[in-house]
Write a protein that holds these residues in place. Structure first.
Motif, PDB file in Angstrom:
ATOM      1  N   PHE A   1      11.321 -50.415  20.853  1.00 38.75           N
ATOM      2  CA  PHE A   1      12.074 -51.277  19.964  1.00 38.75           C
ATOM      3  C   PHE A   1      13.012 -50.429  19.112  1.00 38.75           C
ATOM      4  O   PHE A   1      12.932 -49.196  19.098  1.00 38.75           O
ATOM      5  N   GLU A   2      13.905 -51.093  18.405  1.00 35.26           N
ATOM      6  CA  GLU A   2      14.857 -50.415  17.520  1.00 35.26           C
ATOM      7  C   GLU A   2      14.379 -50.540  16.082  1.00 35.26           C
ATOM      8  O   GLU A   2      13.827 -51.575  15.690  1.00 35.26           O
ATOM      9  N   VAL A   3      14.556 -49.483  15.312  1.00 35.03           N
ATOM     10  CA  VAL A   3      14.257 -49.545  13.884  1.00 35.03           C
ATOM     11  C   VAL A   3      15.546 -49.300  13.108  1.00 35.03           C
ATOM     12  O   VAL A   3      16.432 -48.576  13.569  1.00 35.03           O
ATOM     13  N   ARG A   4      15.635 -49.924  11.926  1.00 34.31           N
ATOM     14  CA  ARG A   4      16.848 -49.802  11.119  1.00 34.31           C
ATOM     15  C   ARG A   4      16.477 -49.557   9.663  1.00 34.31           C
ATOM     16  O   ARG A   4      15.650 -50.289   9.102  1.00 34.31           O
ATOM     17  N   PRO A   5      17.071 -48.547   9.037  1.00 33.32           N
ATOM     18  CA  PRO A   5      16.860 -48.345   7.600  1.00 33.32           C
ATOM     19  C   PRO A   5      17.400 -49.546   6.825  1.00 33.32           C
ATOM     20  O   PRO A   5      18.394 -50.170   7.217  1.00 33.32           O
ATOM     21  N   LEU A   6      16.763 -49.850   5.696  1.00 39.17           N
ATOM     22  CA  LEU A   6      17.147 -51.016   4.902  1.00 39.17           C
ATOM     23  C   LEU A   6      18.265 -50.712   3.909  1.00 39.17           C
ATOM     24  O   LEU A   6      18.814 -51.628   3.299  1.00 39.17           O
ATOM     25  N   SER A   7      18.592 -49.429   3.732  1.00 45.30           N
ATOM     26  CA  SER A   7      19.658 -49.056   2.803  1.00 45.30           C
ATOM     27  C   SER A   7      20.214 -47.696   3.209  1.00 45.30           C
ATOM     28  O   SER A   7      19.632 -46.984   4.049  1.00 45.30           O
ATOM     29  N   GLU A   8      21.349 -47.318   2.613  1.00 45.38           N
ATOM     30  CA  GLU A   8      21.927 -46.002   2.893  1.00 45.38           C
ATOM     31  C   GLU A   8      20.994 -44.893   2.439  1.00 45.38           C
ATOM     32  O   GLU A   8      20.881 -43.850   3.100  1.00 45.38           O
ATOM     33  N   SER A   9      20.320 -45.119   1.330  1.00 45.81           N
ATOM     34  CA  SER A   9      19.372 -44.122   0.825  1.00 45.81           C
ATOM     35  C   SER A   9      18.214 -43.951   1.791  1.00 45.81           C
ATOM     36  O   SER A   9      17.774 -42.827   2.064  1.00 45.81           O
ATOM     37  N   ASP A  10      17.715 -45.062   2.337  1.00 44.07           N
ATOM     38  CA  ASP A  10      16.618 -44.990   3.305  1.00 44.07           C
ATOM     39  C   ASP A  10      17.055 -44.261   4.574  1.00 44.07           C
ATOM     40  O   ASP A  10      16.281 -43.497   5.160  1.00 44.07           O
ATOM     41  N   GLU A  11      18.294 -44.479   4.992  1.00 48.22           N
ATOM     42  CA  GLU A  11      18.768 -43.790   6.194  1.00 48.22           C
ATOM     43  C   GLU A  11      18.898 -42.293   5.941  1.00 48.22           C
ATOM     44  O   GLU A  11      18.563 -41.473   6.804  1.00 48.22           O
ATOM     45  N   ALA A  12      19.387 -41.919   4.753  1.00 52.71           N
ATOM     46  CA  ALA A  12      19.490 -40.499   4.417  1.00 52.71           C
ATOM     47  C   ALA A  12      18.105 -39.852   4.393  1.00 52.71           C
ATOM     48  O   ALA A  12      17.924 -38.726   4.878  1.00 52.71           O
ATOM     49  N   LEU A  13      17.119 -40.589   3.864  1.00 48.67           N
ATOM     50  CA  LEU A  13      15.745 -40.079   3.846  1.00 48.67           C
ATOM     51  C   LEU A  13      15.215 -39.920   5.263  1.00 48.67           C
ATOM     52  O   LEU A  13      14.610 -38.885   5.601  1.00 48.67           O
ATOM     53  N   LEU A  14      15.438 -40.928   6.102  1.00 42.88           N
ATOM     54  CA  LEU A  14      14.985 -40.853   7.491  1.00 42.88           C
ATOM     55  C   LEU A  14      15.624 -39.669   8.211  1.00 42.88           C
ATOM     56  O   LEU A  14      14.954 -38.936   8.952  1.00 42.88           O
ATOM     57  N   GLN A  15      16.927 -39.465   7.995  1.00 41.56           N
ATOM     58  CA  GLN A  15      17.619 -38.340   8.630  1.00 41.56           C
ATOM     59  C   GLN A  15      17.046 -37.008   8.159  1.00 41.56           C
ATOM     60  O   GLN A  15      16.882 -36.075   8.955  1.00 41.56           O
ATOM     61  N   ASP A  16      16.710 -36.913   6.878  1.00 42.01           N
ATOM     62  CA  ASP A  16      16.126 -35.672   6.357  1.00 42.01           C
ATOM     63  C   ASP A  16      14.765 -35.395   6.984  1.00 42.01           C
ATOM     64  O   ASP A  16      14.447 -34.242   7.333  1.00 42.01           O
ATOM     65  N   VAL A  17      13.958 -36.442   7.130  1.00 41.31           N
ATOM     66  CA  VAL A  17      12.639 -36.263   7.743  1.00 41.31           C
ATOM     67  C   VAL A  17      12.780 -35.829   9.203  1.00 41.31           C
ATOM     68  O   VAL A  17      12.086 -34.910   9.672  1.00 41.31           O
ATOM     69  N   MET A  18      13.698 -36.463   9.920  1.00 41.87           N
ATOM     70  CA  MET A  18      13.884 -36.132  11.335  1.00 41.87           C
ATOM     71  C   MET A  18      14.463 -34.722  11.490  1.00 41.87           C
ATOM     72  O   MET A  18      14.079 -33.987  12.413  1.00 41.87           O
ATOM     73  N   ASP A  19      15.377 -34.351  10.602  1.00 44.00           N
ATOM     74  CA  ASP A  19      15.956 -33.008  10.674  1.00 44.00           C
ATOM     75  C   ASP A  19      14.905 -31.950  10.367  1.00 44.00           C
ATOM     76  O   ASP A  19      14.869 -30.890  11.010  1.00 44.00           O
ATOM     77  N   ALA A  20      14.034 -32.243   9.406  1.00 44.72           N
ATOM     78  CA  ALA A  20      12.947 -31.306   9.092  1.00 44.72           C
ATOM     79  C   ALA A  20      11.988 -31.181  10.270  1.00 44.72           C
ATOM     80  O   ALA A  20      11.471 -30.086  10.546  1.00 44.72           O
ATOM     81  N   THR A  21      11.748 -32.295  10.966  1.00 42.57           N
ATOM     82  CA  THR A  21      10.891 -32.260  12.156  1.00 42.57           C
ATOM     83  C   THR A  21      11.473 -31.340  13.219  1.00 42.57           C
ATOM     84  O   THR A  21      10.780 -30.501  13.800  1.00 42.57           O
ATOM     85  N   ALA A  22      12.795 -31.493  13.466  1.00 46.74           N
ATOM     86  CA  ALA A  22      13.460 -30.651  14.463  1.00 46.74           C
ATOM     87  C   ALA A  22      13.467 -29.190  14.035  1.00 46.74           C
ATOM     88  O   ALA A  22      13.282 -28.277  14.854  1.00 46.74           O
ATOM     89  N   SER A  23      13.697 -28.950  12.751  1.00 46.12           N
ATOM     90  CA  SER A  23      13.718 -27.572  12.242  1.00 46.12           C
ATOM     91  C   SER A  23      12.348 -26.917  12.397  1.00 46.12           C
ATOM     92  O   SER A  23      12.249 -25.747  12.824  1.00 46.12           O
ATOM     93  N   PHE A  24      11.299 -27.658  12.075  1.00 44.78           N
ATOM     94  CA  PHE A  24       9.949 -27.129  12.228  1.00 44.78           C
ATOM     95  C   PHE A  24       9.645 -26.844  13.693  1.00 44.78           C
ATOM     96  O   PHE A  24       9.094 -25.794  14.037  1.00 44.78           O
ATOM     97  N   TRP A  25      10.014 -27.780  14.561  1.00 43.48           N
ATOM     98  CA  TRP A  25       9.803 -27.566  16.005  1.00 43.48           C
ATOM     99  C   TRP A  25      10.512 -26.284  16.460  1.00 43.48           C
ATOM    100  O   TRP A  25       9.935 -25.478  17.193  1.00 43.48           O
ATOM    101  N   ASN A  26      11.752 -26.101  16.028  1.00 42.30           N
ATOM    102  CA  ASN A  26      12.522 -24.932  16.457  1.00 42.30           C
ATOM    103  C   ASN A  26      11.894 -23.633  15.961  1.00 42.30           C
ATOM    104  O   ASN A  26      11.820 -22.640  16.696  1.00 42.30           O
ATOM    105  N   GLU A  27      11.440 -23.617  14.696  1.00 41.48           N
ATOM    106  CA  GLU A  27      10.818 -22.402  14.164  1.00 41.48           C
ATOM    107  C   GLU A  27       9.520 -22.087  14.905  1.00 41.48           C
ATOM    108  O   GLU A  27       9.252 -20.931  15.245  1.00 41.48           O
TER     109      GLU A  27
END
Length: 420
Positions: free
Chosen positions: A7-33
């Motif tokens: 299914f598709e998920v959607r942030p409810l606000s711009e702030s929520d999307e920025a938070l989601l992007q930060d969490v996902m970017d941190a996940t990728a950064s941790f995976w890479n390290e």
């Protein structure tokens, strides 16, 4: 039995999307390290599992459960790599999820007991984030990131680890939720009929059933899209400076090419299996392709076989969907089926030209459909009914549409056969 809700998920606000992007970017950064540390240890012939030193850096962004989940995912990737090496296969160590300069591949893993989904008119999913990000975005200590869910669950049961991926081409977030379902939720065949599939490079699937139905899924337009994207990737790669081997745009094209093919394959399988279920098919025969796919004299055919078609992926997905409907998939040798005349049994003197198979005895028919029919007759003990006019399908980027009125090579429309 494992099944996956998509299914598709959607942030409810711009702030929520920025938070989601930060969490996902941190996940990728941790995976890479983690991957980098383990690759270095692997190439230095050291123990790769002793890499705990920097994991605490990501607890504030992902939370303890998030760090543990990514670590387990990385562990599984390395264990699969070592298993392939032990079996004698040529394999590469787990790779990276992009980089900071060109952009990371954004994805997120959430432990099965760390998220909650509410299904209904206003479906929502709540996922945990680390305390540092909560403070940055003004969430309370016990608050979670809440996302809107678009879509309905196909399967219910014990939920597994949630995965969310960001599709930067379409700008959407797709979620994958594995669930363990009870066997009672699966369908069962309506009868005991059988079918055989001929998998090919031009026509992706030719199918014949004991009920006399024949289906042909044309892959030419889909392949032309694939090849066009491949040529654009090559053009962009030729313009890269010597010190670079890829770019964000090139990676997007690779992902777009792969997703488009996979989407069409999954749609094909779903369309075909639903038709077979309605026909009362209980058993499907497919060719055992182990060691069969060889280098061909045509570069175009080789590209189809090696890059475009993805046979193993197709067969694995076919088994999964057939299992939902209680249909058994059986692999059998299909040697000589594409050269055998169904009228006289001749193999050596038959001639295949494009989609047509001809024989000195006078037979002329569609090569792939003839191969599927020969394959079926070879393996079934049932009576195969006379063949009705085949149904051809073409992909329109959304679904497989019937083009029955389009002529099939080697088949005379005035000689249509119908079921008794």
């Amino acid at each position: 039995m494992k099944r996956t809700n998509t299914f598709e998920v959607r942030p409810l606000s711009e702030s929520d999307e920025a938070l989601l992007q930060d969490v996902m970017d941190a996940t990728a950064s941790f995976w890479n390290e983690l991957t980098y540390a383990r690759r270095q240890r692997f190439f230095d012939d050291e123990n790769i599992w002793e890499t705990d030193g920097f994991r605490g850096e990501y607890k504030g962004q992902l939370g303890a459960a998030g760090v543990q989940t990514v670590t387990r995912k990385n562990n599984a990737a390395w264990k699969s790599f070592f298993a392939l090496l032990e079996s004698g296969e040529d394999a590469s160590p787990p790779g990276y999820w992009g980089n900071q300069e060109d952009g990371r591949d954004l994805r997120l893993f959430v432990r099965n007991d760390s998220y909650e989904i509410e299904w209904g008119d206003y479906s929502r999913v709540e996922i945990p984030v680390g305390q540092e990000l909560k403070e940055k975005y003004g969430l309370g200590y016990y608050e979670r990131l809440r996302l809107e869910v678009r879509g309905d669950p196909k399967w219910s049961g014990e939920q597994g680890r949630l995965e969310i991926q960001y599709d930067e081409v379409e700008g959407t977030y797709r979620a994958y939720q594995p669930v363990t379902v009870d066997d009672s939720e699966l369908d069962s065949p309506l009868a005991s009929e059988e079918a055989a599939l001929d998998l090919g490079a031009n026509n992706l699937v030719a199918c014949t059933t004991t009920t006399g139905e024949q289906y042909l899924y044309d892959g030419e337009d889909l392949f032309e899209q694939f090849r066009s994207t491949t040529e654009e990737i090559a053009r962009l790669s030729s313009k890269l400076p010597p010190e670079r081997d890829t770019s964000q745009r090139i990676r997007r094209l690779y992902r777009k090419r792969s997703r488009r093919r996979t989407h069409a394959q999954k749609a094909l399988i779903r369309d075909l299996v639903e038709r077979l279920h309605d026909e009362g098919i209980a058993t499907v025969y497919i060719g055992d392709l182990t060691g069969v796919i060889e280098i061909q004299p045509s570069p175009e055919i080789n590209e189809k076989l090696e890059n475009f078609w993805a046979f193993k992926q197709f067969v694995d997905q076919l088994r999964s969907v057939c299992e939902e409907y209680g249909i058994e998939v059986v692999e059998k040798s299909e040697a000589w089926t594409s050269q055998t005349c169904p009228e006289c049994g001749e193999q050596d003197e038959t001639v295949r030209h494009r989609e047509t198979l001809t024989c000195p005895c006078g037979f002329e028919g569609h090569a792939d459909l003839t191969a599927a029919e020969t394959f079926l007759r070879r393996n079934t003990e049932q009576q195969v009914r006379p063949m009705a006019r085949p149904v051809r399908f073409q992909w329109d980027n959304h679904e497989w549409r019937s083009t029955t009125d389009a002529p099939l090579l080697g088949i005379n429309p005035n000689e249509q056969r119908t079921n008794p």
